[in-house]
Motif scaffolding. Structure first.
Motif, PDB file in Angstrom:
ATOM      1  N   ASP A  30      49.714  39.313  34.262  1.00 39.17           N
ATOM      2  CA  ASP A  30      48.312  39.491  34.634  1.00 39.17           C
ATOM      3  C   ASP A  30      47.402  38.975  33.523  1.00 39.17           C
ATOM      4  OD1 ASP A  30      48.869  40.691  37.077  1.00 39.17           O
ATOM      5  OD2 ASP A  30      48.902  42.712  36.240  1.00 39.17           O
ATOM      6  N   ILE A  31      46.360  38.290  33.906  1.00 38.86           N
ATOM      7  CA  ILE A  31      45.345  37.829  32.954  1.00 38.86           C
ATOM      8  C   ILE A  31      44.139  38.751  33.000  1.00 38.86           C
ATOM      9  CG2 ILE A  31      43.774  35.955  32.351  1.00 38.86           C
ATOM     10  CD1 ILE A  31      45.818  34.019  33.617  1.00 38.86           C
ATOM     11  N   CYS A  32      43.646  39.010  34.199  1.00 39.03           N
ATOM     12  CA  CYS A  32      42.509  39.916  34.357  1.00 39.03           C
ATOM     13  C   CYS A  32      42.397  40.333  35.814  1.00 39.03           C
ATOM     14  CB  CYS A  32      41.205  39.265  33.884  1.00 39.03           C
ATOM     15  SG  CYS A  32      40.722  37.807  34.858  1.00 39.03           S
ATOM     16  N   SER A  33      41.718  41.441  36.043  1.00 46.05           N
ATOM     17  CA  SER A  33      41.443  41.926  37.393  1.00 46.05           C
ATOM     18  C   SER A  33      40.008  42.434  37.435  1.00 46.05           C
ATOM     19  CB  SER A  33      42.407  43.052  37.787  1.00 46.05           C
ATOM     20  OG  SER A  33      43.737  42.583  37.860  1.00 46.05           O
ATOM     21  N   PHE A  34      39.362  42.241  38.560  1.00 45.11           N
ATOM     22  CA  PHE A  34      37.991  42.723  38.703  1.00 45.11           C
ATOM     23  C   PHE A  34      37.654  42.828  40.184  1.00 45.11           C
ATOM     24  CE2 PHE A  34      37.955  38.107  38.229  1.00 45.11           C
ATOM     25  CZ  PHE A  34      37.181  37.690  39.304  1.00 45.11           C
ATOM     26  N   SER A  35      36.549  43.455  40.478  1.00 48.12           N
ATOM     27  CA  SER A  35      36.077  43.553  41.855  1.00 48.12           C
ATOM     28  C   SER A  35      34.560  43.469  41.867  1.00 48.12           C
ATOM     29  CB  SER A  35      36.546  44.860  42.505  1.00 48.12           C
ATOM     30  OG  SER A  35      36.008  45.982  41.836  1.00 48.12           O
ATOM     31  N   PHE A  36      34.012  43.142  43.014  1.00 53.16           N
ATOM     32  CA  PHE A  36      32.566  43.072  43.156  1.00 53.16           C
ATOM     33  C   PHE A  36      32.202  43.286  44.620  1.00 53.16           C
ATOM     34  CE2 PHE A  36      34.348  38.821  43.441  1.00 53.16           C
ATOM     35  CZ  PHE A  36      33.708  38.244  44.528  1.00 53.16           C
ATOM     36  N   ALA A  37      30.960  43.687  44.846  1.00 52.30           N
ATOM     37  CA  ALA A  37      30.498  43.949  46.207  1.00 52.30           C
ATOM     38  C   ALA A  37      30.456  42.660  47.004  1.00 52.30           C
ATOM     39  CB  ALA A  37      29.122  44.606  46.170  1.00 52.30           C
ATOM     40  N   ASN A  38      30.927  42.712  48.233  1.00 54.89           N
ATOM     41  CA  ASN A  38      30.855  41.540  49.098  1.00 54.89           C
ATOM     42  C   ASN A  38      29.382  41.229  49.369  1.00 54.89           C
ATOM     43  OD1 ASN A  38      30.883  39.703  51.284  1.00 54.89           O
ATOM     44  ND2 ASN A  38      32.845  40.495  51.984  1.00 54.89           N
TER      45      ASN A  38
END
Length: 370
Positions: A30-38
């Protein structure tokens, strides 16, 4: 990131939230993980509203797709910096409507029965981003409203390898369900997340709504039919400042939770099994992640017979997308790869509309009570 030769990106394209994991395709780390609002949410919280926008305005299909692409690559640039140029492959796992909009496919067939999607097969597309070639992969789905997110999730969990049935329930914005063993499968969908999120003024999340009503049921403030008892019937039950449960709130809640309970019951009816015959129930999706299982059982959103079999599985769609991203054997003609697993599940799974099932209305009405 100096040892990276190529980056793969797994995306769970949710109606409300988009979750992303970036991986080193060489080391599989894994390098990075993130989330954001659609960003499409400004045009409606649910897929039906967005479909309507696309039908009413011929420019909206491309506009909604571009919103996601622009925000996704903006976030990838933010998290990867100059290494964004090393992205070689992106897996897009999502429900059928989200994939259609992102690909610019007409969604007219998803608006009315008998619901015909344009394309739910495995597809690859090549694009250029700042002169860098990237392969975009769309995993296959089941039907108009049971999509690739359920299939990748099932594969990631290893469902369908035994004689006993397992049940995957995605309690995100759209409630999708898959009942599966090694011989048969049954899939359906029902209204879910937005209903719970907006049923109570003052509740920030659907899980808060479920907990509040469950507590009122346990305290006897709401009876088994959903009627608020005196002296709260007229003015509602004050949970907190600005957080009041009124009779219309309870009725709307009952419609939503009954749809989920009835959906589970209908899947079991199709398979000719009881709740007790299910080995494991996997709950995925945003609502499912934060929801207390005891609360869901109290309000009869989930059957009591399943309470000891439930596993909160997290974002199974994203995990399944990561497995596809890292799959070493990608020859669709060979039987020892992930694609063969996909097709085996799809070929033995009956996807159906709950409303079209004989007896659904009676099952639904009986599921309204607490």
């Amino acid at each position: 990131m100096n040892d990276i030769n190529a980056i793969g990106v797994a995306v769970d394209l949710g109606s409300t939230t988009i979750a992303v994991s970036c991986l080193n395709l060489l080391t599989k780390e894994d390098i990075c993980s993130f989330s954001f609002a659609n960003p499409q949410c400004r045009y409606g919280a649910d897929v039906i509203t967005r479909i309507r926008h696309c039908i009413d305005d011929s420019t909206m299909l491309v506009k909604l797709g571009n919103l996601v692409w622009e925000q996704l690559f903006c976030k990838l640039s933010e998290y990867l910096g100059k290494d964004q140029s090393l992205i070689r492959r992106i897996i897009i796992s999502g429900n059928t409507t989200m994939q259609h909009i992102l690909r610019g496919l007409p969604v007219d067939g998803l608006a009315v029965a008998p619901f015909h999607p344009i394309d739910i097969e495995y597809r690859e597309e090549s694009i250029l981003v700042k002169e860098c070639p990237i392969t975009i992969v769309y995993p296959p789905g089941f039907s108009a409203f049971v999509g690739a997110d359920i299939l990748t999730g099932a594969q990631g969990l290893g469902l369908g390898r035994e004689n006993s049935y397992d049940l995957l329930i995605d309690l995100g914005t759209n409630g999708e369900m898959l009942l599966l063993n090694q011989k048969h499968g049954y899939a359906a969908s029902t209204a879910c997340g937005p209903v719970f999120d907006h049923v109570l003024t003052g509740a920030s999340y659907g899980s808060e709504c479920i907990r509040a009503i469950a507590n009122c049921v346990k305290r006897g403030l709401i009876d088994h039919t959903g009627k608020i008892k005196e002296p709260f019937f007229e003015n509602g039950i004050v949970i907190d400042k600005g957080f009041v449960i009124r009779q219309e709130n309870v009725r709307n809640f009952q419609l939503a939770k009954a749809a989920i309970y009835a959906g589970i019951k209908c899947l079991c009816s199709k398979a000719d099994i009881s709740f007790l015959d299910i080995k494991t129930v996997y709950i995925s999706g945003g609502l499912g992640f934060y929801m207390d299982i005891k609360d869901a059982v109290t309000v009869k959103m989930l059957p009591d017979d399943l309470k000891d079999k439930i596993v909160i599985a997290g974002n199974t769609s994203l995990e399944g997308a990561k497995k596809l991203l890292l799959a070493e054997n990608v020859d669709v003609d060979k039987e020892d790869n992930i694609f063969f697993y996909y097709e085996k599940i799809r070929n033995r799974t009956e996807s159906f509309e709950l409303a079209d099932m004989e007896g659904f209305q009676d099952i639904y009405m009986h599921s309204l009570d607490f």
